[in-house]
Scaffold this motif. Structure first.
Motif, mmCIF file in Angstrom:
data_model
loop_
_atom_site.group_PDB
_atom_site.id
_atom_site.type_symbol
_atom_site.label_atom_id
_atom_site.label_comp_id
_atom_site.label_asym_id
_atom_site.label_seq_id
_atom_site.Cartn_x
_atom_site.Cartn_y
_atom_site.Cartn_z
ATOM 1 N N ARG A 567 0.830 -1.206 0.000
ATOM 2 C CA ARG A 567 0.000 0.000 0.000
ATOM 3 C C ARG A 567 0.863 1.254 0.000
ATOM 4 O O ARG A 567 0.583 2.217 -0.728
ATOM 5 N N TYR A 570 2.229 1.756 -3.418
ATOM 6 C CA TYR A 570 1.189 2.274 -4.311
ATOM 7 C C TYR A 570 0.963 3.766 -4.069
ATOM 8 O O TYR A 570 0.908 4.570 -5.023
ATOM 9 N N GLU A 571 0.838 4.141 -2.786
ATOM 10 C CA GLU A 571 0.620 5.552 -2.483
ATOM 11 C C GLU A 571 1.817 6.403 -2.880
ATOM 12 O O GLU A 571 1.654 7.538 -3.354
ATOM 13 N N LYS A 572 3.020 5.861 -2.725
ATOM 14 C CA LYS A 572 4.205 6.591 -3.150
ATOM 15 C C LYS A 572 4.217 6.782 -4.657
ATOM 16 O O LYS A 572 4.554 7.863 -5.173
ATOM 17 N N GLY A 573 3.818 5.734 -5.386
ATOM 18 C CA GLY A 573 3.746 5.857 -6.839
ATOM 19 C C GLY A 573 2.728 6.891 -7.268
ATOM 20 O O GLY A 573 2.971 7.663 -8.210
ATOM 21 N N VAL A 574 1.575 6.899 -6.595
ATOM 22 C CA VAL A 574 0.550 7.897 -6.908
ATOM 23 C C VAL A 574 1.075 9.303 -6.643
ATOM 24 O O VAL A 574 0.889 10.224 -7.465
ATOM 25 N N ALA A 575 1.740 9.480 -5.489
ATOM 26 C CA ALA A 575 2.272 10.809 -5.159
ATOM 27 C C ALA A 575 3.344 11.244 -6.156
ATOM 28 O O ALA A 575 3.382 12.410 -6.576
ATOM 29 N N GLU A 576 4.224 10.307 -6.529
ATOM 30 C CA GLU A 576 5.263 10.656 -7.499
ATOM 31 C C GLU A 576 4.672 11.002 -8.854
ATOM 32 O O GLU A 576 5.162 11.904 -9.537
ATOM 33 N N GLU A 577 3.617 10.304 -9.252
ATOM 34 C CA GLU A 577 2.970 10.611 -10.522
ATOM 35 C C GLU A 577 2.315 11.984 -10.480
ATOM 36 O O GLU A 577 2.370 12.752 -11.450
ATOM 37 N N ARG A 578 1.712 12.324 -9.354
ATOM 38 C CA ARG A 578 1.124 13.663 -9.212
ATOM 39 C C ARG A 578 2.204 14.739 -9.281
ATOM 40 O O ARG A 578 2.023 15.783 -9.939
ATOM 41 N N ASN A 622 1.917 10.080 -20.082
ATOM 42 C CA ASN A 622 3.332 9.709 -19.924
ATOM 43 C C ASN A 622 3.787 8.897 -21.142
ATOM 44 O O ASN A 622 4.452 7.874 -21.036
#
Length: 763
Positions: A567, A570-578, A622
């Protein structure tokens, strides 16, 4: 953890049964036992017990066999006085059943005397069927009894014997028979097998516990008690189930061993409750019961008292009273300790009921001259309660700190024994050849014992594991719940559902799940920042925690830790994408829109807006072209930047260098383009520059670039960095590169060096 438990069980250090250290050293006994694994020790005990049982079977069969079933109490509705002993029945196929004519009348006649080939006649009476000779009043009576047994056995060994039979009605009859040289196995009564079975069960279960905990005194005393039970029961099985008589010398020896075994059982049980579950005396006092009862036995052997009542029965009664007193003292000593109190209650109840019932029905009445209330062979079943209780206590309360894995050894041993017993029975009865008998017995064990073993394991070990699918769902619920009180509450609920503890308390720090206080509690660490918990009394307080529970806790914590890490990833990936989208919009879209704003050519303005929309789609998806070459990227970038600077009236100096054709990965190309655009945008917006110099070099495995202007500059230490500089720093750091900013009155220079991912370079 199980390997550690086995290593601890086989260690050389002597420990008390309650976990307290002990300075008692068993010397050669312990030194010998630690050389062997529990399996070897248990199998050795199995072989010793089997060998002794075979010897007892041989002694029981090495008797002249007549075929009469005799009793001193005829089962008649109306009592009829008669001499001799009543003939209850005649075994088929025996010498007594082969008499000509009407034969020997059974159930309506009595055996009054036997006469040998040499003419010696001995009257037969109820005293000749006495089951236990130490029930006689004096040692002189015992000696006379053994002498009479010897004379009867000698007559039965003569070529033929005349039996004087007195029917209920009519004249006496004489029947001449030739006694069979060996007693058939089928003629041995149930009482024989009960006493052999009880002796083996006591010895094997005591040896089983000792083999797994041979470095501690409590299991040793239990093993001593089991050995004493076997030593007592085996001889009694032979002489108490004799047909009429056995040689007097053998009878005397067997009776002596029966008494020695009874006192040995008492020594073991007294020693056990002196040390378990709490140590009541210092180790040096553990030998006192053996010395006292041993001295008492010496008095019995030397016949220094009036009779066996004082020499044999009284010490057994005293030993039983001592056991009861010690159980009471242990009950007081274990006050406030539920684990020890549970172990004592189970074990103490089993010993008190089992041994106490035998003493109350056989020993005490004989001591008082009232006669035994039960047959000795039947009364030995009371001892079986003790050892069945011990085995169940190991499973439920972890007596002697043994866990469920200990039963695996016992179940496998029982399986092998069943295989051998069934094989022997088949060979003796219906199958003559060895190979078919073994194959058939193996099939029976495979089809019957293996399923039965699993059923017994579930019943005895009380394995009630929660459904794994429910636990997995709860683990995922905990992992997907946002951090906070709700997540902690669901974590606690998961542990309560999995183990059903009597109480649960937070704050216990542990790296891995571990048993506490020999299973009284289970310490569970908190994965991923969740609190750890201490769980007390498994299954609502009905049992202790086991190694299986610790393994389940480890599985749950590992599963939850992985889910929480997933989790977080996943949240880190979402934050990095933002962050990437925000940087790209700021660095690229903003620069291009500003260029379109400053352009006076409407055609060029439309082109730049269309390019901006294309870049916006690339940012969202992307999906920029990953195969753009280094030269093409620089040409496109130079065209865009030159138009922006021309529209703003700023001169541009451009220099690009590379060792040859190369293809840049998406992340590298995007970083290079974003840094140049953002640096130029900052120079136009804040620096009031007249000239901007851009240098890009592809040097082996790295890209070195710089953007310099001749504007007014700024003080990096006094001016707070905006999103532009922060985004550039984040992009370069994300690739493992380095960004430097230098500014002053003569202008600003932004330089960066980052890897170019040379694995994709093409020469």
């Amino acid at each position: 953890m199980e390997g550690e438990a086995v290593h601890r069980l086989c260690g050389t250090r002597v420990r008390g049964a309650s976990g307290m250290g002990s300075s008692v050293n068993a010397g050669g006994f312990e030194h010998l036992s630690v050389r062997f694994t529990p399996n070897v020790l248990l199998w050795s005990a199995v072989m010793v017990g089997t060998l002794l049982a075979a010897i007892m079977l041989g002694l029981a069969m090495d008797q002249r066999f007549v075929g009469l079933r005799l009793t001193d109490e005829p089962r008649l509705a109306i009592p009829v006085p008669s001499e001799g002993v009543w003939i209850e029945g005649i075994r088929s196929g025996s010498p007594a059943a082969e008499q000509p004519g009407a034969g020997i009348p059974a159930s309506t006649s009595a055996l009054v005397a036997i006469t040998g080939f040499d003419g010696t006649r001995i009257p037969i009476g109820p005293e000749d069927l006495l089951e236990e000779p130490d029930a006689l009043a004096t040692y002189a009576d015992m000696s006379a009894f053994f002498a009479r047994q010897d004379r009867i056995a000698a007559i039965l060994r003569q070529p033929f014997v005349d039996l004087e039979i007195q029917p209920m009605f009519g004249e006496a009859q004489t029947h001449r028979i030739d006694p069979q040289r060996q007693r058939p196995v089928s003629s041995l009564p149930l009482a024989f097998w009960i006493q052999i079975g009880v002796g083996l069960a006591g010895f094997w279960i005591g040896a089983w516990i000792w083999a797994l905990r041979h470095g501690e005194w409590a299991p040793r005393f239990l093993a001593i008690a089991g050995a004493g039970l076997m030593i007592s029961a085996f001889p009694a099985a032979v002489y108490s189930t004799r047909e009429l008589a056995i040689p007097g010398g053998l009878f005397r020896v067997l009776s002596a061993f029966n008494s020695i075994g009874a006192l040995t059982f008492g020594v073991g049980m007294i020693g056990l409750f002196l040390i378990y579950p709490r140590k009541l005396v210092a180790p040096r006092w553990l030998w006192v019961p053996a010395l006292v009862l041993g001295a008492w036995k010496l008095v019995d052997l030397l016949e220094w008292v009036e009779g066996p009542g004082l020499g044999r029965h009284l010490p057994i009664v005293v030993a039983m009273l001592a056991i009861i007193v010690l159980v009471g003292l242990q009950f007081r000593a274990t006050r406030g300790n539920p684990r020890d109190r549970a172990a004592l209650t189970w074990l103490g109840l089993a010993v008190t009921v089992g041994a106490g019932a035998f003493v109350a029905t056989v020993i005490a009445p004989t001591l008082l001259g009232l006669g035994a209330a039960l047959s000795q062979g039947e009364a030995f079943l009371f001892f079986l309660l003790i050892y069945v209780g011990v085995a169940l206590g190991v499973a439920r309360f972890r007596l002697f700190q043994l866990d469920e894995w200990a039963f695996r050894i016992l179940f496998y041993v029982v399986g092998v024994l069943l295989l051998l017993v069934i094989d022997a029975i088949l060979i003796v009865t219906i199958v003559d050849e060895r190979a078919p008998a073994f194959a058939l017995s193996l099939l029976v064990v495979a089809l019957a014992w293996l399923p039965l073993r699993d059923m017994l394991a579930r019943l005895v070990l009380r394995r009630t594991e929660p459904a794994r699918e429910n636990l997995f769902r709860q683990v995922m619920d905990v992992a997907l719940t946002p951090p906070g009180r709700d997540q902690q509450a669901r974590w606690r609920t998961l542990l309560e559902d999995a183990f059903r503890p009597l109480s649960i308390a937070p704050g216990h720090e542990a790296r891995t799940p571990a048993l506490v206080d020999d299973g009284l509690a289970l310490a569970v660490p908190g994965p991923g920042g969740l609190p750890g918990y201490r769980l007390d009394y498994a299954d609502g307080g009905s049992k202790l925690f086991s190694l299986r529970d610790a393994e389940l806790a480890a599985e749950l914590t590992a599963m939850l830790a992985n889910a929480l890490e997933s989790r977080k990833a996943y949240e880190k990936g979402v934050a990095e994408e933002r962050e990437r989208i925000a940087r790209d919009i700021h660095d690229n879209i903003g620069v291009q829109l500003m260029g379109a704003l400053h352009s006076t050519d409407y055609g060029r303005k439309d082109l730049m807006i269309r390019e901006t929309l294309t870049d916006l789609r690339d940012i969202v998806n992307n999906a920029s072209n990953p195969d753009l070459s280094f030269d093409e990227l620089l040409a496109d970038l130079r065209s865009q930047i030159s138009e922006h600077l021309f529209a703003a009236g700023v001169a541009m100096e451009w220099r690009a260098e590379s060792a040859g054709p190369a293809v840049l990965p998406l992340a590298t190309a995007h970083t290079l383009r974003s840094i140049v655009r953002e640096a130029v945008h900052n120079a136009l917006k804040h620096g009031k520059a007249r000239t901007i110099s851009i240098v890009v070099r592809l040097e082996g495995e790295a890209i070195a670039m710089s953007v310099a202007d001749d504007g007014s500059g700024f003080d990096p230490d006094r001016v707070q960095a905006g999103n532009g500089l922060a985004n550039m720093q984040a992009r370069v750091s994300g690739l493992g590169g380095r960004l430097t900013v230098a500014s002053g009155a003569g202008g600003t220079r932004i330089a960066a060096v980052f890897p170019a991912d040379t694995e994709r370079n093409t020469q």
